[in-house]
Design a protein around this motif. Structure first.
Motif, PDB file in Angstrom:
ATOM      1  N   MET A  32       0.849  -1.202   0.000  1.00 22.17           N
ATOM      2  CA  MET A  32       0.000   0.000   0.000  1.00 22.17           C
ATOM      3  C   MET A  32       0.878   1.244   0.000  1.00 22.17           C
ATOM      4  SD  MET A  32      -3.128   0.965   2.613  1.00 22.17           S
ATOM      5  CE  MET A  32      -2.073   0.906   4.054  1.00 22.17           C
ATOM      6  N   ALA A  33       0.533   2.228  -0.839  1.00 21.54           N
ATOM      7  CA  ALA A  33       1.329   3.441  -0.977  1.00 21.54           C
ATOM      8  C   ALA A  33       1.311   4.254   0.317  1.00 21.54           C
ATOM      9  CB  ALA A  33       0.779   4.284  -2.128  1.00 21.54           C
ATOM     10  N   ARG A  34       2.363   5.062   0.451  1.00 21.65           N
ATOM     11  CA  ARG A  34       2.478   5.899   1.640  1.00 21.65           C
ATOM     12  C   ARG A  34       1.297   6.870   1.719  1.00 21.65           C
ATOM     13  NH1 ARG A  34       4.545  10.847   2.968  1.00 21.65           N
ATOM     14  NH2 ARG A  34       5.533  11.027   5.036  1.00 21.65           N
ATOM     15  N   THR A  35       0.733   7.008   2.900  1.00 23.45           N
ATOM     16  CA  THR A  35      -0.434   7.856   3.092  1.00 23.45           C
ATOM     17  C   THR A  35      -0.075   9.329   2.960  1.00 23.45           C
ATOM     18  OG1 THR A  35      -1.399   6.237   4.597  1.00 23.45           O
ATOM     19  CG2 THR A  35      -2.284   8.467   4.684  1.00 23.45           C
ATOM     20  N   ASP A  36      -0.879  10.070   2.186  1.00 24.28           N
ATOM     21  CA  ASP A  36      -0.708  11.514   2.048  1.00 24.28           C
ATOM     22  C   ASP A  36      -1.577  12.188   3.103  1.00 24.28           C
ATOM     23  OD1 ASP A  36      -0.527  14.148   1.373  1.00 24.28           O
ATOM     24  OD2 ASP A  36      -1.427  13.948  -0.620  1.00 24.28           O
ATOM     25  N   PRO A  37      -0.982  12.821   4.129  1.00 21.21           N
ATOM     26  CA  PRO A  37      -1.776  13.414   5.202  1.00 21.21           C
ATOM     27  C   PRO A  37      -2.614  14.605   4.757  1.00 21.21           C
ATOM     28  CG  PRO A  37       0.535  13.998   5.451  1.00 21.21           C
ATOM     29  CD  PRO A  37       0.468  12.967   4.367  1.00 21.21           C
ATOM     30  N   TYR A  38      -2.309  15.172   3.563  1.00 21.79           N
ATOM     31  CA  TYR A  38      -3.040  16.353   3.082  1.00 21.79           C
ATOM     32  C   TYR A  38      -3.892  16.034   1.848  1.00 21.79           C
ATOM     33  CZ  TYR A  38       0.542  18.442   6.029  1.00 21.79           C
ATOM     34  OH  TYR A  38       1.368  18.737   7.094  1.00 21.79           O
ATOM     35  N   ALA A  39      -4.169  14.756   1.624  1.00 22.66           N
ATOM     36  CA  ALA A  39      -4.874  14.351   0.400  1.00 22.66           C
ATOM     37  C   ALA A  39      -6.211  15.076   0.232  1.00 22.66           C
ATOM     38  CB  ALA A  39      -5.090  12.833   0.412  1.00 22.66           C
ATOM     39  N   ALA A  40      -7.021  15.109   1.278  1.00 19.23           N
ATOM     40  CA  ALA A  40      -8.344  15.733   1.164  1.00 19.23           C
ATOM     41  C   ALA A  40      -8.243  17.245   1.002  1.00 19.23           C
ATOM     42  CB  ALA A  40      -9.180  15.394   2.402  1.00 19.23           C
ATOM     43  N   LEU A  41      -7.208  17.844   1.569  1.00 18.87           N
ATOM     44  CA  LEU A  41      -7.054  19.297   1.497  1.00 18.87           C
ATOM     45  C   LEU A  41      -6.651  19.770   0.107  1.00 18.87           C
ATOM     46  CD1 LEU A  41      -5.268  20.127   4.887  1.00 18.87           C
ATOM     47  CD2 LEU A  41      -7.702  20.079   4.361  1.00 18.87           C
ATOM     48  N   ARG A  42      -6.315  18.860  -0.782  1.00 16.85           N
ATOM     49  CA  ARG A  42      -5.959  19.235  -2.152  1.00 16.85           C
ATOM     50  C   ARG A  42      -7.202  19.408  -3.022  1.00 16.85           C
ATOM     51  NH1 ARG A  42      -0.615  18.671  -1.625  1.00 16.85           N
ATOM     52  NH2 ARG A  42       0.168  16.986  -0.299  1.00 16.85           N
ATOM     53  N   ILE A  43      -8.378  19.185  -2.435  1.00 19.35           N
ATOM     54  CA  ILE A  43      -9.644  19.342  -3.153  1.00 19.35           C
ATOM     55  C   ILE A  43     -10.281  20.665  -2.737  1.00 19.35           C
ATOM     56  CG2 ILE A  43     -11.936  18.361  -3.544  1.00 19.35           C
ATOM     57  CD1 ILE A  43     -10.729  15.622  -2.886  1.00 19.35           C
ATOM     58  N   LYS A  44     -10.421  21.602  -3.678  1.00 21.08           N
ATOM     59  CA  LYS A  44     -10.892  22.954  -3.375  1.00 21.08           C
ATOM     60  C   LYS A  44     -12.248  22.947  -2.688  1.00 21.08           C
ATOM     61  CE  LYS A  44     -12.070  27.373  -5.536  1.00 21.08           C
ATOM     62  NZ  LYS A  44     -12.161  28.133  -6.810  1.00 21.08           N
ATOM     63  N   GLU A  45     -13.179  22.156  -3.189  1.00 15.42           N
ATOM     64  CA  GLU A  45     -14.524  22.144  -2.631  1.00 15.42           C
ATOM     65  C   GLU A  45     -14.541  21.628  -1.198  1.00 15.42           C
ATOM     66  OE1 GLU A  45     -18.552  21.710  -5.115  1.00 15.42           O
ATOM     67  OE2 GLU A  45     -17.623  19.786  -4.641  1.00 15.42           O
ATOM     68  N   PHE A  46     -13.637  20.709  -0.892  1.00 15.04           N
ATOM     69  CA  PHE A  46     -13.548  20.204   0.474  1.00 15.04           C
ATOM     70  C   PHE A  46     -13.049  21.289   1.418  1.00 15.04           C
ATOM     71  CE2 PHE A  46     -11.318  17.790   3.885  1.00 15.04           C
ATOM     72  CZ  PHE A  46     -12.425  17.122   4.392  1.00 15.04           C
ATOM     73  N   ASN A  47     -12.136  22.135   0.948  1.00 12.65           N
ATOM     74  CA  ASN A  47     -11.666  23.255   1.772  1.00 12.65           C
ATOM     75  C   ASN A  47     -12.791  24.247   2.058  1.00 12.65           C
ATOM     76  OD1 ASN A  47      -8.917  22.506   2.072  1.00 12.65           O
ATOM     77  ND2 ASN A  47      -8.499  23.152  -0.022  1.00 12.65           N
ATOM     78  N   ILE A  48     -13.636  24.498   1.072  1.00 10.15           N
ATOM     79  CA  ILE A  48     -14.802  25.368   1.291  1.00 10.15           C
ATOM     80  C   ILE A  48     -15.727  24.742   2.327  1.00 10.15           C
ATOM     81  CG2 ILE A  48     -16.861  26.356   0.212  1.00 10.15           C
ATOM     82  CD1 ILE A  48     -15.241  26.498  -2.400  1.00 10.15           C
ATOM     83  N   PHE A  49     -15.928  23.438   2.207  1.00 12.36           N
ATOM     84  CA  PHE A  49     -16.758  22.713   3.171  1.00 12.36           C
ATOM     85  C   PHE A  49     -16.186  22.843   4.586  1.00 12.36           C
ATOM     86  CE2 PHE A  49     -17.112  18.814   5.662  1.00 12.36           C
ATOM     87  CZ  PHE A  49     -18.491  18.697   5.797  1.00 12.36           C
ATOM     88  N   LEU A  50     -14.870  22.709   4.707  1.00 14.79           N
ATOM     89  CA  LEU A  50     -14.241  22.812   6.029  1.00 14.79           C
ATOM     90  C   LEU A  50     -14.409  24.208   6.611  1.00 14.79           C
ATOM     91  CD1 LEU A  50     -10.874  20.842   5.682  1.00 14.79           C
ATOM     92  CD2 LEU A  50     -13.031  20.065   6.669  1.00 14.79           C
ATOM     93  N   LEU A  51     -14.258  25.248   5.789  1.00 12.95           N
ATOM     94  CA  LEU A  51     -14.425  26.613   6.276  1.00 12.95           C
ATOM     95  C   LEU A  51     -15.863  26.859   6.712  1.00 12.95           C
ATOM     96  CD1 LEU A  51     -13.326  29.423   6.812  1.00 12.95           C
ATOM     97  CD2 LEU A  51     -13.727  29.966   4.387  1.00 12.95           C
ATOM     98  N   MET A  52     -16.798  26.369   5.915  1.00 19.09           N
ATOM     99  CA  MET A  52     -18.211  26.499   6.273  1.00 19.09           C
ATOM    100  C   MET A  52     -18.498  25.801   7.596  1.00 19.09           C
ATOM    101  SD  MET A  52     -21.149  24.429   6.358  1.00 19.09           S
ATOM    102  CE  MET A  52     -20.703  23.086   5.239  1.00 19.09           C
ATOM    103  N   ARG A  53     -17.960  24.597   7.766  1.00 20.68           N
ATOM    104  CA  ARG A  53     -18.202  23.854   9.001  1.00 20.68           C
ATOM    105  C   ARG A  53     -17.510  24.524  10.182  1.00 20.68           C
ATOM    106  NH1 ARG A  53     -17.439  17.347  10.355  1.00 20.68           N
ATOM    107  NH2 ARG A  53     -19.220  17.315  11.780  1.00 20.68           N
TER     108      ARG A  53
END
Length: 423
Positions: A1-22
């Motif tokens: 299994m490939a090394r885990t990217d700890p910032y994988a979800a943060l590379r998605i713009k819409e997810f960052n908007i979701f996080l700010l909203m939350r």
């Protein structure tokens, strides 16, 4: 299994908007909870009144939970979340008016309390929809292979907002007063509402139009009760929250046990979430996929020990340390539970499964507040907290023995399966 990217979800713009909203939403929500707990206890000096707040929220949240999950699975998630936030902003505005001296200066304490309880009841109704909607929306924003990473960042954001909201809420009572603090909450919720529309509409994955409401609800409940890993995790968290919750009594400890006032009250609230935040950020670098079940059991056992230590302490900074460690242990358990739910739940059942989760865990927060308030009324706050921590330890031991599926749970294969599916 490939090394885990700890910032994988943060590379998605819409997810960052979701996080700010939350972040904005939960920051305001956390402030509002703290301020209302303080205001109600200040008006009544009765710990049972704090329990009534929890009871007023759990009645609609629990009774509407399953139906809310059915609705969430059938509706478009972005617009449904926007509708919930808009309704929540009305609650914040109403609480602002109920604490504004120019409006309620001549009102009796009883009438003010009835108004607060009524708005809390309406908030409980919304709570039934918030959890399933947010849980389902995350899965539609990020690809399946990074569900665990997204769950960690989402939970961490929630707890970050909770700690900052609790800290600022406690201090702002001293700085601005209750009414102006609640006015600020309304502004934050309004900003969250605007941000929601920066997220695109999402497809509806449950297309079983012919399925009746009854059959839909039964399918959701049946899935949870047939999945021993999910059922064990939810049951464990429910009992721990029900008996191990101290938040509802922190205003009592701040005013009558530790004698630290509103500033100390804010620090006590914040210390719990601060511990959670630090450990949840660590889990982005140290995955919890190996020996997942045992890690969940150990974390909640440590949580119970810390609750007992807090109840027995009469030294402020020792109490803060105990709450910090309890938050750290609770943070690990929350990330594990959210990861289990994300990986084990089919896409078309996320609303209903999350609703069952809210019945187990979300509602137990409010029921735990009522239990804590009632126990404090009957036996005193110290005995009530120590009893709750002891019940948490007993529950962990019992479930660890009775549920080997949860005890031996390891999520590495599930994560690999999602990665292979995505590829």
């Amino acid at each position: 299994m490939a090394r885990t990217d700890p910032y994988a979800a943060l590379r998605i713009k819409e997810f960052n908007i979701f996080l700010l909203m939350r972040l904005l939403l939960v920051f305001g929500w956390s402030m509002q909870f703290i301020v209302i707990e303080w205001e109600v206890y200040s008006l009544t000096k009765d710990p049972l009144s704090l329990g009534i707040i929890g009871l007023m929220e759990i009645i609609p949240a629990f009774t509407m939970a399953l139906f809310a999950g059915h609705i969430v699975d059938r509706k478009e998630k972005r617009n449904l979340l926007a509708l919930c936030i808009a309704a929540f902003s009305l609650i914040s505005l109403g609480l602002f008016f109920l604490t504004w001296p120019q409006i309620v200066g001549n009102w009796s304490t009883k009438h003010i309390l009835w108004g607060i309880y009524a708005l809390v009841f309406f908030g409980g109704f919304l709570r039934a929809f918030f959890g399933p909607t947010i849980f389902s929306l995350i899965a539609l924003i990020v690809p399946k292979k990074i569900y665990p990473n997204a769950a960690t960042w989402s939970t961490s954001t929630w707890k970050t907002a909770a700690v900052l909201g609790a800290l600022f809420g406690g201090f702002s009572i001293h700085w601005m007063g209750v009414d102006k603090t609640l006015g600020l909450v309304f502004i934050l919720v309004a900003l969250a509402f605007i941000l929601t529309f920066k997220i695109k509409k999402k497809p509806i994955l449950n297309t079983k139009i012919e399925e009746s409401v009854k059959d839909s609800l039964k399918a959701g409940v049946k899935f949870v009760f047939n999945n021993k890993a999910i059922l064990g995790a939810l049951t464990l968290d429910m009992i721990a929250v029900l008996f191990g919750g101290t938040v509802a009594l922190l205003s009592v400890f701040a005013q009558d046990v530790l004698h630290v006032g509103s500033k100390g009250f804010g620090i006590l609230n914040a210390s719990i979430s601060l511990g959670s935040i630090l450990t949840m950020f660590l889990t982005t670098y140290i995955p919890i996929s190996k020996n997942t079940g045992m890690k969940l059991l150990v974390s909640i056992f440590i949580f119970g020990l810390c609750i007992i230590a807090f109840g027995l302490s009469n030294i402020f900074w020792l109490s803060v340390a105990a709450l910090f460690l309890s938050g750290a242990a609770d943070g690990v358990s929350m990330v594990i539970r959210q990861t289990i739910l994300q990986l084990k739940t089919p896409d078309d059942m996320r609303g209903r499964v999350s609703s069952v989760n809210s019945m187990f865990v979300g509602s137990s927060n409010e029921l735990g507040a009522f239990e804590s308030g009632l126990a404090a009324k009957l036996v005193g706050p110290v005995t009530a907290v120590v009893f709750g921590g002891t019940m948490t330890l007993i529950t962990v031991i019992a479930i660890g023995i009775k549920n080997p599926v949860l005890r031996n749970l390891d999520l590495r294969k599930d994560i690999e399966a999602h990665e292979n599916e995505a590829d």
